[in-house]
Enzyme design. Structure first.
Site, mmCIF file in Angstrom:
data_model
loop_
_atom_site.group_PDB
_atom_site.id
_atom_site.type_symbol
_atom_site.label_atom_id
_atom_site.label_comp_id
_atom_site.label_asym_id
_atom_site.label_seq_id
_atom_site.Cartn_x
_atom_site.Cartn_y
_atom_site.Cartn_z
ATOM 1 N N ASP A 9 -6.843 -3.204 11.207
ATOM 2 C CA ASP A 9 -5.684 -2.332 11.378
ATOM 3 C C ASP A 9 -5.685 -1.815 12.811
ATOM 4 O O ASP A 9 -6.702 -1.866 13.512
ATOM 5 C CB ASP A 9 -5.745 -1.167 10.387
ATOM 6 C CG ASP A 9 -4.404 -0.489 10.170
ATOM 7 O OD1 ASP A 9 -3.442 -0.816 10.887
ATOM 8 O OD2 ASP A 9 -4.328 0.369 9.275
ATOM 9 N N CYS A 34 0.820 -1.209 0.000
ATOM 10 C CA CYS A 34 0.000 0.000 0.000
ATOM 11 C C CYS A 34 0.858 1.265 0.000
ATOM 12 O O CYS A 34 2.023 1.251 0.398
ATOM 13 C CB CYS A 34 -0.922 0.005 1.219
ATOM 14 S SG CYS A 34 -2.354 1.108 1.025
#
Length: 210
Positions: free
Chosen positions: A124, A7
């Protein structure tokens, strides 16, 4: 086999690195972040991206029309939501865009209620900035079945990704800062990270989905 997402790509050098390493997904961050990429830059980078690698757009409370335009123009192949988007928003985006939707869940000391309308979840570390902290959370919190295939994010590195896969067998591991040097994507770290994950012996678990 656990998949890999790299990412926070923002440069042509990043695209060259992932085209060589062959992760399954890459992420363009359109939310406020030091890794944020402009729409024109993302379009240029997507043109250079290997067609076998899916591009994920990362958003926080973004206007649905903007997300839909990115999907329609082929700049992103999947949607990742880190904001306050509810089930109705997720359903509208799935219908409007025709793209799979990942809903990020911030994890603190315990697992919150989980939605069932996205195509995937992403776990996350809970934070005010909605991710990107580079910090791990207590993985034992995920010891119950989420009901959906999930991406595991938050502080993953070359040093701990093997342990994460062994313990959890997530659908995908999602890394950003863990493959950077001095704040920029490092092609050698990306290559090594992908190799580590792809060579990890697969072990089925309640968290794994095909």
């Amino acid at each position: 086999m656990t998949k890999v997402k790299i990412c926070g790509l923002s440069r042509v050098e990043d695209i060259i690195a992932v085209n060589s390493a062959k992760p399954d997904f890459i992420g363009f961050v359109f939310a406020p972040s030091r890794r944020r990429v402009e729409l024109k830059t993302a379009a240029m980078l997507k043109e250079r991206l290997d067609a076998q690698i899916k591009a994920v757009g990362v958003f926080v409370n973004e206007k649905e029309e903007i997300i839909a335009d990115l999907c329609r123009n082929g700049i992103i192949d999947m949607i990742q939501l880190h904001g306050d988007e509810d089930a109705e928003t997720v359903m509208r985006l799935k219908e409007l865009c025709g793209c799979p939707v990942i809903k990020a869940i911030g994890v603190g000391s315990e697992l919150p209620a989980l939605p069932d309308v996205p195509d995937y979840l992403l776990f996350d570390t809970l934070s005010e900035q909605r991710g990107g902290t580079g910090k791990t959370f207590d993985w034992s919190v995920l010891n119950r079945d989420s009901g959906l295939p999930y991406f595991l994010a938050g502080g993953l590195t070359l040093a701990n990704v093997t342990e994460a896969i062994t313990l959890l067998s997530p659908y995908c591991v999602d890394v950003s800062g863990g493959v950077e040097t001095d704040g920029l994507k490092d092609s050698e770290k990306i290559e090594e990270f992908v190799i580590l994950v792809k060579n990890h012996p697969y072990e089925a678990s309640v968290h794994s989905r095909s």
